[in-house]
Each structure stands twice: as C-alpha cells, then as structure tokens.
Design a protein around this motif. Sequence first.
Motif, PDB file in Angstrom:
ATOM      1  N   SER A 326       0.810  -1.218   0.000  1.00 19.87           N
ATOM      2  CA  SER A 326       0.000   0.000   0.000  1.00 19.87           C
ATOM      3  C   SER A 326       0.838   1.260   0.000  1.00 19.87           C
ATOM      4  N   LYS A 376      -1.634  -4.478  -1.429  1.00 17.87           N
ATOM      5  CA  LYS A 376      -2.729  -4.096  -2.322  1.00 17.87           C
ATOM      6  C   LYS A 376      -3.051  -5.252  -3.268  1.00 17.87           C
ATOM      7  N   SER A 377      -2.014  -5.942  -3.689  1.00 22.32           N
ATOM      8  CA  SER A 377      -2.193  -7.130  -4.533  1.00 22.32           C
ATOM      9  C   SER A 377      -1.070  -8.103  -4.234  1.00 22.32           C
TER      10      SER A 377
END
Length: 518
Positions: A326, A376-377
């Motif tokens: 993030s 985030k991923s």
Amino acid sequence: MTTNQILILSLISILLVILPAFGLSKMFQKVSVPAWKAYIPFYNTWVMLDVAKRPKHWFFWQFIPVAGWFVTMGIFIEWIKCFGKFSFWEHALTCLLPFIYFPYVGMDKNTRFIGPEGVRHYQKSTIREWVDAGIFAVVAATLIRTFIFEAYTIPTGSMEKTLLINDFLFVSKISYGPRIPNTPLAIPFMHHTIPGTSSRSYSEIIKLPYSRWFESPVKRNDVVVFNFPTGDTVINRPEFQSADPYYDVARRLGNGNLDAGRQMILGDPDTYPLVIRPVDKRENYIKRCVAIAGDTLEIRDGRVYINGEAGYVPPFSQISYEVETSGQPLNADVMKEDYHIDIENPEEIAVLSGNKYIMLLTADAAEKMKTSGLAKSITPQLIKPEQVDPRLWGQVCYPYDTMHKWTIDEFGPIWIPAKGATLTLTPQNYTLYERAIRVYEGNTLEQQNGQFIINGQPSSQYTFKMNYYWMMGDNRHGSQDSRFWGFVPEDHIVGEAWIIWMSVNNGIRWNRLFRSIK
C-alpha cells in the motif's frame, strides 16, 4: 520414538544376548553352570556378571536404548577375561563376533577358566588402556552412526521455513531400517572425501549389494535424508560437486544434448575431473517425500496433487509472490515477526520497482498480508509452459525432452514406480523411466527400430525391483528436487529427519532446540 522404532531397538538388544547362546552354554559348562541358563536372554548376562564378580547394576544398564548394547559388550569382555583372554584381537572378536568366538573358546580344550581372581593379576599398560578406549569409542560411534542415528546439518534453504540453514538434526536410521553400507571399508566419520584433498575416504575393494535390516517403507510427507540420485558421476571440483551436478553441466554445454555435453566433459579432464561414487557415498540431500511408490503425482498451478486429490501442504512451505504494498515503508521487525521475512536477505525479498516486491512467503503469511492491508495485490509467481522460450524445451526440468512440456509449477501427471509393478514402455514414457530401469536397477535398455530392447531381448514390459519416491523441498521455488532429477530409489534412502538438536544463526536459535520435524 515410535512403537516400531522401540520394537526394533528391543529386538537388536535381544539378538545381542541370544546369538552367542550356544558358545556361552559351552563356557558355562566349564564353570559348572547349567548350560540352559545361556539360552535365556539377559538372564545369561546376569549369570556372567555373577561368575565374573562384576557389579550387578551393569545388568540394568543394558536396557537403556542403544547405550545398553555397549554395556552388553562390556559384560562380554569382562566374561571372556575370566578365560584368560586379554589381547586386543580377542576382545574385538568378543564384541563383534561373539556368536563365532564364544563357541571356539567354549570347545577349546586348552582354554580354562581362571576366574575373577586370575583376572586381578593381569594389568594393562597405560598405552593399551588408551588404545582400547579410543578404538572402542570409534567402533561405538560408527555403529551408532550406521545403524541408529546420524547428525546432519542443513546447508541450503531448500526446506525453508520448515528447516533453516544451520539447523543441526538427528536423522533416524531405524525409521526405515538400517541400510548396510555398500562400501564398508572407509575412514570413520568421513563421507566420501578426505578433508583438504580430492582423495576418496573409502575403498571399493569390498562392495556389498543393497540390503536393509527391518525394512519399513517411507511414508508420504515424511522429511527424508537420502543420497543424491544423480550424484553417481560428479565433477570433482569445489564449484561443481552437487552444487552444479555433472548432468546439468553436460546438458548446459551441449545446449540440451546430454551426449554432446558428456563428450565435451570427457574431452577436457583438467577442467572437468570426474569421479564415480557408489550409492552410499553420494551427497546427502534432505527433502519431503510428497509421493510414494504407486502414487500418481501432478502439479497444477504450483499445487501438488496425489492420485487426483490435493496433497498435503506443509505449514511452513513457501513460494515466490509478486507483492504490491500500500506504499508505507516496510518495518523490519513487523516483517520478521508477522510474515517471517528478513528484509535484509535478498533470497527472501527483492525490490521490483517502487512498492512492488518479489517475496518468498508461506501460504499463511500471504493470506495475513492480504487481510492486514499491507498488500494491495499479491500474486503467486508461477512458471507456466506458455512462458517458456520454445528453444529451452529439453532443458527446463525432468525428464529433459521436448515431448513433456513441464515446468516446476505445471508438472505431470507422472506415476511413481512400485516394487513388483509392471510397466508397459511406450515412446511417450520412455524418458520418464529409462534411468530407473537402466541405472538404478542395473539393466541394459535401448530403443531400436520402434522396439525396446531390455537386457538384449525385445520387450515392452518391465517389472520394477525397487520402490521409488518423489521428493520435493518445502521451499518450492528454491529447491533442487525430483522435478529436476526424477525418482529416488529405495536403496538411496538414508533415514528420517527426527529432531533439531541445535540451530545457529549469529548465535543460538533457542526456540528451535529439540524441536521435532514435521
């Protein structure tokens, strides 16, 4: 210790005191002790202690696992002294071959019983005391190392995070049955090379066929130590050995053509000095047995399937993930505590760009990274067949042909050979099983005009003589394992990783001491 291991230890202890019984019965008769007492396990050692006037508490020390065997040998030595046998070779025969030596002593008319009083008149020299003690220690340690357990050190990260570099293990030899050494003539405590030299530490004047006492098969998901299957031929220089195996070098030099690379190596012996090693002197590897004899294994999307069902996932196994965070800086303590990542270790984390990383994570750590909001991923870094340069097929992984377009994450299905099972050879499976039939089981095998020739006879049927296993590291993207060199034959199995007795990394890792291995 399992029930099976306890039973094996107990059986060995009983054999130690029952095998010499016939000779003991003859010796008992010389001291007017009823011969039948020699045939009662352990009671016979009590009688020996009583006659020899040795401490009776020795009798009870015999029941300590492993150490008790050497107490029994000590009782035998004190007993044989009562017959005037004091030389080193006589004591060696007493320890190693009492079932042969005791009958000889018992039936020898010239050997008489001198009793404990006669023994007291004999004094060993100081040198003899030290020699006896040293030889006994070497023999005892060698027997324990060969038949019971052996210390082993984790040299690489292929089993992380289950096992860490510089974990010190005890490997149980009795879990699968002690394997009799193929090369019994060897310098004690040296594996295959005399330290500081390139010379062998063993002799092949005597070579024994494969045999294993109290054999028990490897179980699926065991962590196993075994001899490196393709370590039969080694480039005998430090930068090669098992770190860069001979067969890998040959394929690399031959651009995928093993025979061409082999000729290049043979043509340059100064650069590539070769040594051929017997099974028991090949490098020791440690991996997890993910498939046993008779299983069919397949890897899809990096996940192992056994006989069509999802296989066991070790709790600390790890693979590579592409992680986009993030944006906040990574905290070293948080990454270490929560995600088991050392941000200073380039093998565990690498920066792609900005806040994108490649991380080596367990499944739990990856899931935790998602739920905590740090990532985030997060995407597994899997190698798909379509991502491979077509020119590299035949060099990617086992069986190194252009027919099986497999990768370490998309592999199989492949059947693991089982002892007594018959395989029908086809052009499609020839490269999968050719080495097992030809090298591991000692046959000649070739293809001629569409036929398979086994030991000079046309045949497409082969019945396996041994069980085989499929071994993989828990660090699935950082392990040289069966995906690169195929099956592990049963005669290569050394033992089961049992317990971590010490672990070091800039100091002792106290939380890992005496941890069982799962």
